[in-house]
Design an enzyme around this catalytic site. Structure first.
Site, PDB file in Angstrom:
ATOM      1  N   GLN A  56       0.821  -1.202   0.000  1.00  0.00           N
ATOM      2  CA  GLN A  56       0.000   0.000   0.000  1.00  0.00           C
ATOM      3  C   GLN A  56       0.864   1.265   0.000  1.00  0.00           C
ATOM      4  O   GLN A  56       2.055   1.210   0.287  1.00  0.00           O
ATOM      5  CB  GLN A  56      -0.926  -0.005   1.226  1.00  0.00           C
ATOM      6  N   ASP A 101      -1.255 -12.604   6.016  1.00  0.00           N
ATOM      7  CA  ASP A 101      -2.632 -12.210   5.748  1.00  0.00           C
ATOM      8  C   ASP A 101      -3.511 -12.732   6.887  1.00  0.00           C
ATOM      9  O   ASP A 101      -3.398 -13.896   7.293  1.00  0.00           O
ATOM     10  CB  ASP A 101      -3.069 -12.814   4.413  1.00  0.00           C
ATOM     11  N   ASP A 137      -8.373  -4.833  13.860  1.00  0.00           N
ATOM     12  CA  ASP A 137      -7.994  -3.422  13.733  1.00  0.00           C
ATOM     13  C   ASP A 137      -7.519  -3.201  12.305  1.00  0.00           C
ATOM     14  O   ASP A 137      -6.327  -3.110  12.036  1.00  0.00           O
ATOM     15  CB  ASP A 137      -6.893  -3.098  14.748  1.00  0.00           C
TER      16      ASP A 137
END
Length: 286
Positions: free
Chosen positions: A31, A138, A156
């Protein structure tokens, strides 16, 4: 002159913070990551164009996600955190002396490393605690492979886009249920309810299909613009959600934790939902 960080919260509504100092920006393996300073919120972490956490108000989010399930349960020994790479969730969990082990599964090692460097007050040494075990994986994959069982599971995660999309799916919630010890609790972040009501509605459908007792509780976190933040609650023990204030007060006092937001009264009242959320999830009362 300061730059601006503009987040598209939803169609027609943007959230803007000034970037008073850009501390770090890069594309990780998973990301886009940006850490910057803002004069009102302190240091800010943003992932893929969405603000995740700030120094000024992170305590509200993390205290509520942790202390509500841990104190409602009353005998938590083992906790699983999915996500939470900034370390603040781990910090709050480890404040409970009775907890023996915490496994944290974070997909992006870079988030942990950079938050330890640029947001050290989030973790405050939690990653060095001997009770903490960090797994880079993951979240759904870990749950489907592990034979471990947990008293509390905390999701979270970022919003249901990109790497976190599967963390809002039926298979994910089913995998969480399979990894809960008897009487355990799953707590999830479910976005700002007024603007992301479909997210709440979708999780409610999955919870109803899988758990005997499920609901949502809320807190107002200024960083997450647009109203109250919703947290999902799912368990097969209905008594945990109905803990009386005296029991919560006793447990909170015994914990020795000095909170900045959480109180036993707020704990109980947080499960009282506005009518628009009750209508969306098909409930008439807590």
């Amino acid at each position: 002159m300061a730059d601006n960080y503009r987040e598209r919260v939803c169609n027609g509504y943007d959230h803007l913070l000034t970037i008073d100092e850009r501390l770090y920006e890069a594309r990780t393996d998973h990301q886009h990551l940006l850490i910057f300073k803002n004069r009102s919120f302190g240091r800010v972490l943003a992932l893929d164009g969405v603000i995740q956490t700030t120094e000024a108000d992170e305590f509200i989010y993390h205290e509520m996600m942790v202390h509500v399930p841990v104190l409602a349960h009353g005998d938590v020994r083992r906790v699983l955190i999915i996500g939470g790479g900034d370390g603040a969730m781990l910090r709050e969990v480890l404040r409970h002396r009775t907890i023996q082990q915490v496994i944290q599964v974070e997909i992006d090692q870079s988030v942990i490393d950079l938050c330890r460097q640029y947001l050290p007050n989030h973790s405050k040494g939690a990653f060095e605690d001997s009770r903490a075990h960090i797994v880079i994986d993951d979240g759904l994959h870990f749950l489907q492979q592990t034979h471990e069982r947990f008293d509390v599971i905390l999701t979270d995660s970022t919003d249901p886009d990109g790497p976190a999309e599967k963390l809002f799916s039926r298979p994910y919630y089913a995998a969480c249920k399979a990894c809960l010890a008897p009487g355990g609790v799953l707590v999830t972040q479910n976005g700002v309810a007024f603007l992301q009501l479909d997210e709440v509605r979708s999780s409610a459908r999955h919870f109803e299909a899988l758990f005997q007792d499920w609901h949502f509780f809320t807190a107002a976190v200024p960083t997450y613009a647009g109203g109250i933040m919703a947290f999902g609650w799912a368990s097969d023990n209905p008594e945990l959600r109905q803990q009386d204030v005296k029991t919560l007060e006793q447990r909170f006092s015994q914990s020795g934790i000095a909170s900045r937001y959480y109180t036993p009264d707020i704990h109980r009242s947080a499960f009282a939902l506005p009518q628009y959320i009750l209508d969306a999830i098909g409930k008439t009362s807590p």
